[in-house]
Design a protein around this motif. Structure first.
Motif, short mmCIF file in Angstrom:
data_model
loop_
_atom_site.label_atom_id
_atom_site.label_comp_id
_atom_site.label_asym_id
_atom_site.label_seq_id
_atom_site.Cartn_x
_atom_site.Cartn_y
_atom_site.Cartn_z
N MET A 194 -128.58 -33.04 3.90
CA MET A 194 -127.75 -32.04 4.51
C MET A 194 -128.24 -31.80 5.94
O MET A 194 -129.43 -31.62 6.15
CB MET A 194 -127.81 -30.74 3.72
CG MET A 194 -127.31 -30.86 2.30
SD MET A 194 -127.49 -29.35 1.37
CE MET A 194 -125.95 -28.57 1.77
N THR A 227 -124.47 -35.35 4.40
CA THR A 227 -123.55 -34.21 4.35
C THR A 227 -123.88 -33.21 5.44
O THR A 227 -124.99 -33.15 5.95
CB THR A 227 -123.61 -33.49 3.00
OG1 THR A 227 -124.86 -32.81 2.87
CG2 THR A 227 -123.40 -34.43 1.84
N ARG A 233 -120.22 -31.02 2.72
CA ARG A 233 -119.11 -31.94 2.99
C ARG A 233 -119.68 -33.23 3.61
O ARG A 233 -120.45 -33.19 4.54
CB ARG A 233 -118.11 -31.32 3.95
CG ARG A 233 -116.89 -32.19 4.18
CD ARG A 233 -115.96 -31.61 5.21
NE ARG A 233 -115.33 -30.41 4.70
CZ ARG A 233 -114.36 -29.77 5.32
NH1 ARG A 233 -113.92 -30.17 6.49
NH2 ARG A 233 -113.83 -28.69 4.80
N VAL A 234 -119.25 -34.37 3.10
CA VAL A 234 -119.72 -35.65 3.61
C VAL A 234 -119.18 -35.87 5.01
O VAL A 234 -117.99 -35.68 5.26
CB VAL A 234 -119.30 -36.80 2.66
CG1 VAL A 234 -119.68 -38.15 3.24
CG2 VAL A 234 -119.95 -36.62 1.29
N HIS A 235 -120.08 -36.24 5.93
CA HIS A 235 -119.68 -36.48 7.32
C HIS A 235 -118.58 -37.55 7.37
O HIS A 235 -118.68 -38.59 6.75
CB HIS A 235 -120.87 -36.97 8.15
CG HIS A 235 -121.94 -35.95 8.34
ND1 HIS A 235 -121.77 -34.80 9.09
CD2 HIS A 235 -123.21 -35.89 7.89
CE1 HIS A 235 -122.86 -34.10 9.09
NE2 HIS A 235 -123.77 -34.74 8.36
N TRP A 272 -117.06 -33.73 -1.10
CA TRP A 272 -118.16 -32.76 -1.12
C TRP A 272 -119.21 -33.20 -2.13
O TRP A 272 -118.89 -33.81 -3.15
CB TRP A 272 -117.64 -31.38 -1.52
CG TRP A 272 -116.59 -30.83 -0.61
CD1 TRP A 272 -115.27 -31.22 -0.55
CD2 TRP A 272 -116.74 -29.81 0.36
NE1 TRP A 272 -114.62 -30.48 0.39
CE2 TRP A 272 -115.49 -29.61 0.97
CE3 TRP A 272 -117.82 -29.05 0.76
CZ2 TRP A 272 -115.29 -28.67 1.96
CZ3 TRP A 272 -117.62 -28.11 1.75
CH2 TRP A 272 -116.37 -27.92 2.33
N VAL A 317 -128.49 -34.01 -3.00
CA VAL A 317 -128.69 -33.65 -1.60
C VAL A 317 -130.14 -33.26 -1.31
O VAL A 317 -130.52 -33.09 -0.16
CB VAL A 317 -127.75 -32.50 -1.16
CG1 VAL A 317 -126.31 -32.94 -1.19
CG2 VAL A 317 -127.95 -31.28 -1.99
N THR A 333 -121.18 -24.40 -2.47
CA THR A 333 -120.26 -25.48 -2.12
C THR A 333 -118.86 -25.19 -2.63
O THR A 333 -117.88 -25.41 -1.93
CB THR A 333 -120.77 -26.84 -2.65
OG1 THR A 333 -122.07 -27.06 -2.13
CG2 THR A 333 -119.86 -27.97 -2.24
#
Length: 57
Positions: A1, A10, A15-17, A23, A29, A49
């Motif tokens: 993260m 993320t 949220r995944v780049h 998500w 993570v 989340t």
């Protein structure tokens, strides 16, 4: 993260780049596992989340 896609998968909200609707809200993570059972941390992360998913949805 993290904020930098080059060093994290993320963003801080999970949220995944590069993807608007992907998500991550589990223990994956965590880079390393701490010295204690991470169940409560994972539960808190999943609640946070899910709140962010509702806000952005």
């Amino acid at each position: 993260m993290g904020d930098n896609p080059a060093t994290s998968v993320t963003d801080p909200t999970g949220r995944v780049h590069g993807y608007d609707n992907l998500w991550v809200s589990d223990g994956s993570v965590h880079v390393t596992n701490g010295g204690v059972n991470p169940v409560l941390t994972i539960l808190a992360l999943s609640f946070r989340t899910s709140e962010n998913i509702v806000k952005h949805g």
